[in-house]
Design an enzyme around this catalytic site. Structure first.
Site, short mmCIF file in Angstrom:
data_model
loop_
_atom_site.label_atom_id
_atom_site.label_comp_id
_atom_site.label_asym_id
_atom_site.label_seq_id
_atom_site.Cartn_x
_atom_site.Cartn_y
_atom_site.Cartn_z
N ILE A 73 0.84 -1.20 0.00
CA ILE A 73 0.00 0.00 0.00
C ILE A 73 0.88 1.24 0.00
CG2 ILE A 73 -1.66 1.37 1.35
CD1 ILE A 73 -2.95 -1.09 0.14
N LYS A 74 0.57 2.17 -0.91
CA LYS A 74 1.21 3.47 -0.88
C LYS A 74 0.20 4.48 -0.32
CE LYS A 74 2.86 7.40 -3.52
NZ LYS A 74 2.81 8.13 -4.79
N GLN A 75 0.63 5.25 0.66
CA GLN A 75 -0.28 6.20 1.30
C GLN A 75 0.47 7.48 1.66
OE1 GLN A 75 -3.04 7.87 1.73
NE2 GLN A 75 -4.10 5.97 2.32
#
Length: 356
Positions: free
Chosen positions: A237-239
């Site tokens: 996940i990129k956040q």
């Protein structure tokens, strides 16, 4: 190394390097490690070739075999327009220089468009892991609109030699339902073909800016976006780094009803400290079974090095998996961009910077 990092953090050094989290215990987290693929993904439904692809990603660059990731993402030529993105350094209109920056910068992989990777596929696909960003928001339609649309097929990503595909969903937007369905289908196909999946879990709605605060970077809302992302089987996940919390509460005032919340989100599972806010984001990634990589953010000039180090320290001490930093690296001469990428990696290589 630690001394230089502390110097770059300046007045925040003790605040960030000595913080001990009293929210979610670090013992509950599945943290990055050299055997992360064996420990986490081998027991999952991931195809053996997905395991091989992920392992190559984790085994490349200066962070090889640490469990941490440093990824160069350059899709701004579409997302922000090429002229606006590359005017500071026009060499990056040329796809080869994008890939060269990732290699010279010691990155685990390069995440960019179909066009960039296809143009250089036979020269570089075996030299550094390719991550194809399969959807984009284009800014040529008038008036501008915000909608992620597919720019190619998963099969094309596989054919040009990608080890993974990346996609963005604007959770909370009018188009999010369609985007969730499209990306879920694409990720299923990517796993069938043996590629990993990375999701840019962004939230987007004008209503999320209220009361003088921008809750697009709220831990509670971005945390739920992360949880939706791992539900469609994103491996990573990129956040954006959380800067505040209380988005659910802010949107449930004046007789409005939005989502569901529990006060313990704010009193027990997070605090106002940036490391605790980021840890809540990690918690929503199945306690770290899907790695959380934080966005490096925009380039602001002279403060970029210090800002990048700060983000890396927060991510690492929260239990995250690394940084995906583009504009701070490519919107300056390549040598300086490499220095920033290496400085980020040094945070993850420094064993004295541990879990909070």
């Amino acid at each position: 190394m630690a001394r230089n990092i502390a110097e770059l953090l300046g007045k925040d050094a003790e605040f960030l390097l000595r913080h001990q989290s009293k929210t979610v215990s670090k013992e509950l987290l599945h943290t990055p490690s050299p055997d992360f693929v064996d420990r986490i993904f081998v027991q999952s439904n991931r195809h053996p070739q997905v395991l091989r692809s992920l392992q190559w990603l984790f085994s490349t660059g200066r962070l090889a075999n640490t469990g941490y990731l440093s990824i160069l993402p350059i899709d701004q030529g579409i997302e922000h327009s090429a002229g606006a993105s590359f005017a500071k350094n026009p060499i990056y209109f040329d796809p080869e220089n994008i890939i060269k920056l990732a290699i010279e910068g010691g990155c685990n992989g390069v995440a960019t468009t179909f066009g960039v990777l296809a143009m250089m596929s036979r020269k570089y696909a075996h030299k550094i892991p390719f991550i194809v960003k399969i959807n984009h928001n284009e800014l040529l339609t008038y008036p501008n609109k915000h909608d992620q649309i597919m720019f190619g097929s998963v099969e094309d990503a596989w054919n040009l030699g990608a080890v993974a595909v990346g996609a963005t969903i604007y959770f909370g937007s009018d188009n999010s339902t369609r985007q969730i369905m499209e990306v879920a289908e694409a990720f299923e196909r990517a796993h069938e073909l043996g590629m990993g999946t990375i999701l840019w879990c962004y939230i987007r709605n004008n209503a999320f800016k209220t009361g003088g605060k921008d809750y697009h970077v709220s831990a509670d809302l971005t945390g739920q976006a992360n949880h939706l992302g791992v539900t469609i089987q994103a491996d990573i996940i990129k956040q954006k780094l959380a800067e505040n919390t209380g988005g659910y509460k802010a949107l449930n005032t004046g007789g409005s009803s939005y989502g569901k919340l529990d006060e313990r989100i704010y009193t027990e599972l997070s605090s106002e400290h940036p490391i605790d806010l980021c840890r809540y984001q990690v918690l929503n990634c199945y306690n770290g079974r899907a790695g959380l990589i934080s966005s490096g953010g925009e380039s602001k000039g002279s403060s970029d090095m210090a800002d990048a180090i700060r983000t890396a320290v927060i991510n690492k001490r929260a239990g995250g998996m690394g940084l995906i930093s583009g504009r701070k690296a490519f919107q300056r001469p390549m040598k300086e961009g490499v220095e920033i990428l290496n400085a980020i990696q040094d945070v993850y290589l420094d064993k004295s910077i541990d879990l909070a």
